[in-house]
Write a protein that holds these residues in place. Structure first.
Motif, PDB file in Angstrom:
ATOM      1  N   TYR A  64       0.827  -1.209   0.000  1.00 10.81           N
ATOM      2  CA  TYR A  64       0.000   0.000   0.000  1.00 10.81           C
ATOM      3  C   TYR A  64       0.860   1.257   0.000  1.00 10.81           C
ATOM      4  N   TYR A  65       1.979   1.234   0.718  1.00  9.88           N
ATOM      5  CA  TYR A  65       2.862   2.397   0.766  1.00  9.88           C
ATOM      6  C   TYR A  65       3.481   2.666  -0.606  1.00  9.88           C
ATOM      7  N   GLN A  66       3.907   1.605  -1.301  1.00 10.19           N
ATOM      8  CA  GLN A  66       4.499   1.770  -2.628  1.00 10.19           C
ATOM      9  C   GLN A  66       3.472   2.245  -3.647  1.00 10.19           C
ATOM     10  N   GLU A  67       2.201   1.895  -3.437  1.00 10.34           N
ATOM     11  CA  GLU A  67       1.131   2.355  -4.327  1.00 10.34           C
ATOM     12  C   GLU A  67       0.605   3.735  -3.922  1.00 10.34           C
ATOM     13  N   LYS A  68       1.263   4.348  -2.931  1.00 12.44           N
ATOM     14  CA  LYS A  68       0.915   5.669  -2.400  1.00 12.44           C
ATOM     15  C   LYS A  68      -0.485   5.707  -1.797  1.00 12.44           C
ATOM     16  N   LYS A  69      -0.865   4.603  -1.187  1.00  8.42           N
ATOM     17  CA  LYS A  69      -2.118   4.516  -0.430  1.00  8.42           C
ATOM     18  C   LYS A  69      -1.753   4.621   1.049  1.00  8.42           C
ATOM     19  N   TYR A  70      -1.346   5.815   1.427  1.00  6.53           N
ATOM     20  CA  TYR A  70      -0.791   6.025   2.762  1.00  6.53           C
ATOM     21  C   TYR A  70      -1.818   5.844   3.874  1.00  6.53           C
ATOM     22  N   ALA A  73      -1.888   2.206   4.526  1.00  9.98           N
ATOM     23  CA  ALA A  73      -0.629   1.645   5.018  1.00  9.98           C
ATOM     24  C   ALA A  73      -0.363   2.018   6.475  1.00  9.98           C
ATOM     25  N   LEU A  74      -0.699   3.232   6.856  1.00  6.23           N
ATOM     26  CA  LEU A  74      -0.367   3.710   8.198  1.00  6.23           C
ATOM     27  C   LEU A  74      -0.987   2.873   9.327  1.00  6.23           C
ATOM     28  N   PRO A  75      -2.282   2.539   9.301  1.00  8.60           N
ATOM     29  CA  PRO A  75      -2.808   1.706  10.395  1.00  8.60           C
ATOM     30  C   PRO A  75      -2.157   0.320  10.473  1.00  8.60           C
ATOM     31  N   LEU A  76      -1.766  -0.217   9.319  1.00  8.49           N
ATOM     32  CA  LEU A  76      -1.101  -1.523   9.333  1.00  8.49           C
ATOM     33  C   LEU A  76       0.286  -1.403   9.952  1.00  8.49           C
ATOM     34  N   PHE A  77       1.024  -0.334   9.619  1.00  7.59           N
ATOM     35  CA  PHE A  77       2.322  -0.112  10.233  1.00  7.59           C
ATOM     36  C   PHE A  77       2.183   0.124  11.734  1.00  7.59           C
ATOM     37  N   ASP A  78       1.157   0.840  12.136  1.00  6.99           N
ATOM     38  CA  ASP A  78       0.922   1.096  13.567  1.00  6.99           C
ATOM     39  C   ASP A  78       0.664  -0.210  14.322  1.00  6.99           C
ATOM     40  N   ALA A  79      -0.054  -1.111  13.723  1.00  6.34           N
ATOM     41  CA  ALA A  79      -0.326  -2.398  14.369  1.00  6.34           C
ATOM     42  C   ALA A  79       0.935  -3.254  14.472  1.00  6.34           C
TER      43      ALA A  79
END
Length: 84
Positions: A64-70, A73-79
């Motif tokens: 998601y981050y590479q597709e610029k769907k920030y 991506a952010l909630p997944l990184f937070d988890a």
């Protein structure tokens, strides 16, 4: 005799009304219920977010981050902060 004819006409009216109601039900409500079930099913993101597989979460977060769907991506990184 007129009373019997009157009762038959009421009965036929109810049968016609019932048939029309079933036609409306089949034509409008059943497809609406099917569409609502289809639209309310879980998306891929929701399944990943609810998953306990941290490696899958990390892979999808990077994707998601590479597709610029920030915002996805952010909630997944937070988890994942507590896991890694």
């Amino acid at each position: 005799m007129p009373v019997t004819l009157y009762l038959l006409s009421i009965r036929s009216f109810h049968l016609i009304y019932l048939c029309r109601s079933m036609s409306i039900l089949r034509r409008f409500f059943i497809p609406a219920i099917i569409a609502s079930l289809f639209l309310s099913s879980c998306s891929e993101y929701a399944r990943v977010e609810k998953s306990d597989d941290y490696y899958l979460k990390f892979a999808k977060a990077k994707e998601y981050y590479q597709e610029k769907k920030y915002f996805q991506a952010l909630p997944l990184f937070d988890a994942l902060i507590s896991f890694f």
